[in-house]
Design an enzyme around this catalytic site. Structure first.
Site, PDB file in Angstrom:
ATOM      1  CD  GLU A   1      23.391  84.005 -34.655  1.00 22.62           C
ATOM      2  OE1 GLU A   1      22.559  84.045 -33.815  1.00 22.62           O
ATOM      3  OE2 GLU A   1      23.836  84.283 -34.784  1.00 22.62           O
TER       4      GLU A   1
ATOM      5  CB  SER B   1      17.653  81.346 -27.693  1.00 27.27           C
ATOM      6  OG  SER B   1      18.319  82.710 -27.196  1.00 27.27           O
TER       7      SER B   1
ATOM      8  CG  HIS C   1      21.139  84.816 -29.083  1.00 29.01           C
ATOM      9  ND1 HIS C   1      19.934  83.482 -29.648  1.00 29.01           N
ATOM     10  CD2 HIS C   1      21.294  84.809 -30.341  1.00 29.01           C
ATOM     11  CE1 HIS C   1      19.730  83.157 -30.386  1.00 29.01           C
ATOM     12  NE2 HIS C   1      20.721  84.222 -31.589  1.00 29.01           N
TER      13      HIS C   1
ATOM     14  CG  PHE D   1      34.626  87.351 -34.884  1.00 30.76           C
ATOM     15  CD1 PHE D   1      34.467  86.317 -35.789  1.00 30.76           C
ATOM     16  CD2 PHE D   1      33.829  85.524 -33.804  1.00 30.76           C
ATOM     17  CE1 PHE D   1      34.421  85.105 -36.538  1.00 30.76           C
ATOM     18  CE2 PHE D   1      33.406  84.376 -34.680  1.00 30.76           C
ATOM     19  CZ  PHE D   1      34.379  84.010 -35.493  1.00 30.76           C
TER      20      PHE D   1
END
Length: 292
Positions: free
Chosen positions: A16, A14, A267, A217
Site C-alpha cells: 500500500e 500486496s 498487505h 499512528f
C-alpha cells in the site's frame, strides 16, 4: 483482474502506497512502486490520504500504475464529506481507465470540511458506499476491518457485525488495520468465523520507521504496541535507523507467524519506502516474492 480471482488461486503479497501532498511528489512515488516490482506483488493499492484531500493524486498514481506497469492496482475510495455525484464521478473515471478493484472506506473528515454543505455525507458509512458500487458498477470490492475494534465501535461484537455487513453487501475480501500483536488478529478471525464471515481476511502489517510516528499512528487507530516492543522503541526513540531495524525485525516475525498460520495474504503498509519491506521479504524467502 479482480483480486478475488487472485485470492482464489494463491496466497498474496500486496503493498500500500499513499499519494504526495503536492504534484511534484508524484514521480518519486511512482519510482518507489516500480522499484518494488521486483518482489512480484499480487496487487498494490493507493490511499486517498487524510480526509481525501489528495484524491486527485490518488487517481493519477492509480491510473499511471495501470498504464505503466503490469501490476494489479486497487484504488482507495472514501465517501465522507463528498457528494453522491463526486463519488460516482471518481468511480466512472476509474472504470474508464481500466481499474477493476477498489477498497471502499468511509474515511476521516477533513478538518476544514463543511458538514452542512448540500449533498455532503450522502454516504455516511462504508456500507453505503459498497451498496452504491455494487448497484452501479462491476468492481472487485475490498473492505476494511479492525482486529482491535474500530475506535468508534461500541464494542467488539458491534464492530464484527459491521465487518459482516460489508461482506453481505458485496465486499470480496477484507484487509485489516495495522496491529503489532498477532493474537489480536487470531482472535478477530475467531469472531469473524462465529459471525459468518467467510471472505478472505488479509492482515495488514506496518513496519515501524520511527518511535514518534508509530505512537501517533497507533493513538489515532487504537492499535496496541506490545510492552516489550514499546520499551525498545522508547530506548531508541532518538535513533530512527535503529528503530527502523527494530521495525524490520518485528514485522518479519509477525509475517512469518501469520504465513505459517495460513493467512490468505499479507498487505504491507510500506509508507512509500523500499528499505523495510525489501528486507522483510528477503528474510521471509517467500517463493515468488523474494526479488531474487
Amino acid at each position: 483482474m479482480k483480486i478475488k480471482k487472485i485470492l482464489n488461486e494463491r496466497r498474496t503479497i500486496s503493498f500500500e502506497f499513499f499519494p504526495p501532498r503536492e504534484a511534484d511528489g508524484v514521480p518519486a512515488v511512482i519510482d518507489v512502486i516500480k522499484g518494488l516490482q521486483q518482489f512480484s506483488p499480487d496487487f498494490v493499492s493507493v490511499t486517498y490520504g487524510a480526509g481525501g484531500g489528495t484524491r486527485a493524486f490518488t487517481e493519477e498514481i492509480t491510473m499511471r500504475i495501470r498504464a505503466e506497469t503490469d501490476l494489479e492496482v486497487m484504488a482507495h475510495l472514501t465517501c465522507v464529506a463528498q457528494t453522491r455525484g463526486e463519488v460516482h464521478g471518481v468511480l466512472e473515471r476509474l472504470q474508464g481507465a481500466g481499474i477493476e478493484n477498489v477498497i471502499a472506506l468511509r474515511g476521516d473528515r477533513p478538518a476544514d470540511s463543511n458538514e452542512t454543505a448540500p449533498g455532503v455525507d450522502e454516504f455516511p458509512h462504508a456500507t453505503d458506499l459498497i451498496t452504491h458500487i455494487t448497484d452501479n458498477f462491476d468492481f472487485g470490492i475490498a473492505g476494511a476491518c479492525y482486529p482491535e475494534g474500530h475506535t468508534e465501535s461500541a464494542d467488539l461484537d458491534t464492530d464484527i457485525e459491521y465487518s459482516r455487513m460489508k461482506q453481505d453487501l458485496g465486499a470480496d475480501f477484507l484487509i485489516t488495520q495495522l496491529f503489532y500483536d498477532n493474537d489480536y488478529f487470531y482472535r478477530f478471525q475467531e469472531r469473524a468465523a462465529a459471525a459468518g464471515i467467510t471472505v478472505p481476511v488479509i492482515p495488514g502489517v506496518l513496519p515501524i520507521l520511527s518511535t514518534p510516528q508509530i505512537r501517533r499512528f497507533t493513538s489515532l487507530c487504537g492499535a496496541t504496541i506490545p510492552a516489550e516492543l514499546d520499551e525498545r522503541l522508547e530506548r531508541f526513540s532518538d535513533d530512527n535507523r535503529a528503530v527502523r531495524e527494530i521495525g524490520v525485525e518485528h514485522a518479519t516475525r509477525q509475517a512469518e507467524d501469520l504465513w505459517a498460520n495460513g493467512v490468505p495474504g499479507i498487505h504491507f503498509y510500506v509508507l512509500n519506502r523500499r528499505y523495510s519491506v525489501s528486507h522483510i521479504l528477503r528474510d521471509l524467502n517467500i517463493a515468488g516474492h523474494t526479488g531474487e
